[in-house]
Design a protein around this motif. Structure first.
Motif, PDB file in Angstrom:
ATOM      1  N   PHE A  38       8.807  12.748   5.166  1.00  0.00           N
ATOM      2  CA  PHE A  38       8.787  11.490   5.920  1.00  0.00           C
ATOM      3  C   PHE A  38       7.967  10.390   5.264  1.00  0.00           C
ATOM      4  O   PHE A  38       8.008   9.250   5.711  1.00  0.00           O
ATOM      5  N   VAL A  39       7.224  10.725   4.219  1.00  0.00           N
ATOM      6  CA  VAL A  39       6.383   9.732   3.543  1.00  0.00           C
ATOM      7  C   VAL A  39       7.029   9.378   2.214  1.00  0.00           C
ATOM      8  O   VAL A  39       7.422  10.249   1.442  1.00  0.00           O
ATOM      9  N   ARG A  40       7.144   8.112   1.950  1.00  0.00           N
ATOM     10  CA  ARG A  40       7.744   7.621   0.710  1.00  0.00           C
ATOM     11  C   ARG A  40       6.687   6.906  -0.124  1.00  0.00           C
ATOM     12  O   ARG A  40       5.703   6.398   0.411  1.00  0.00           O
ATOM     13  N   PRO A  41       6.891   6.853  -1.449  1.00  0.00           N
ATOM     14  CA  PRO A  41       5.961   6.074  -2.283  1.00  0.00           C
ATOM     15  C   PRO A  41       5.894   4.623  -1.810  1.00  0.00           C
ATOM     16  O   PRO A  41       6.907   4.016  -1.476  1.00  0.00           O
ATOM     17  N   ASP A  43       4.145   3.812   0.926  1.00  0.00           N
ATOM     18  CA  ASP A  43       3.568   3.897   2.267  1.00  0.00           C
ATOM     19  C   ASP A  43       2.052   4.025   2.164  1.00  0.00           C
ATOM     20  O   ASP A  43       1.515   4.464   1.156  1.00  0.00           O
ATOM     21  N   GLN A  44       1.362   3.659   3.235  1.00  0.00           N
ATOM     22  CA  GLN A  44      -0.096   3.755   3.237  1.00  0.00           C
ATOM     23  C   GLN A  44      -0.568   5.205   3.211  1.00  0.00           C
ATOM     24  O   GLN A  44      -1.633   5.506   2.699  1.00  0.00           O
ATOM     25  N   ALA A  45       0.212   6.114   3.738  1.00  0.00           N
ATOM     26  CA  ALA A  45      -0.172   7.528   3.785  1.00  0.00           C
ATOM     27  C   ALA A  45       0.132   8.270   2.491  1.00  0.00           C
ATOM     28  O   ALA A  45      -0.294   9.418   2.317  1.00  0.00           O
ATOM     29  N   TYR A  46       0.834   7.667   1.558  1.00  0.00           N
ATOM     30  CA  TYR A  46       1.245   8.348   0.335  1.00  0.00           C
ATOM     31  C   TYR A  46       0.061   8.820  -0.514  1.00  0.00           C
ATOM     32  O   TYR A  46       0.065   9.980  -0.955  1.00  0.00           O
TER      33      TYR A  46
END
Length: 77
Positions: A38-41, A43-46
């Protein structure tokens, strides 16, 4: 006895607890794989995801190696 031998004795005494730690690291890895879907490059969570993957993988390698060494050492004794 040398300090290294003493340290290895202390680590070998914790062999049973390493099974629990390895199980927790496997579960953590599975949850990280789920969240990676669900996380893509960009994103803040990456960056946090990458750091978590490195930490979990590093800990898994360390504890797997330590468990293997302790088991091998126990069989030789």
């Amino acid at each position: 006895m040398s300090k290294t031998s003493t340290l290895l004795d202390l680590i070998a005494a914790q062999r049973e607890q390493m099974k629990v730690i390895l199980a927790l690291l496997i579960i953590s890895g599975l949850l990280l794989a789920l969240s990676a879907a669900f996380v893509r490059p960009g994103d803040q969570a990456y960056p946090i995801l990458i750091i978590d993957i490195v930490l979990v993988a590093g800990a898994f390698v360390f504890f797997s190696g330590a468990y293997w060494y302790c088991t091998k050492r126990e069989m030789n004794d």
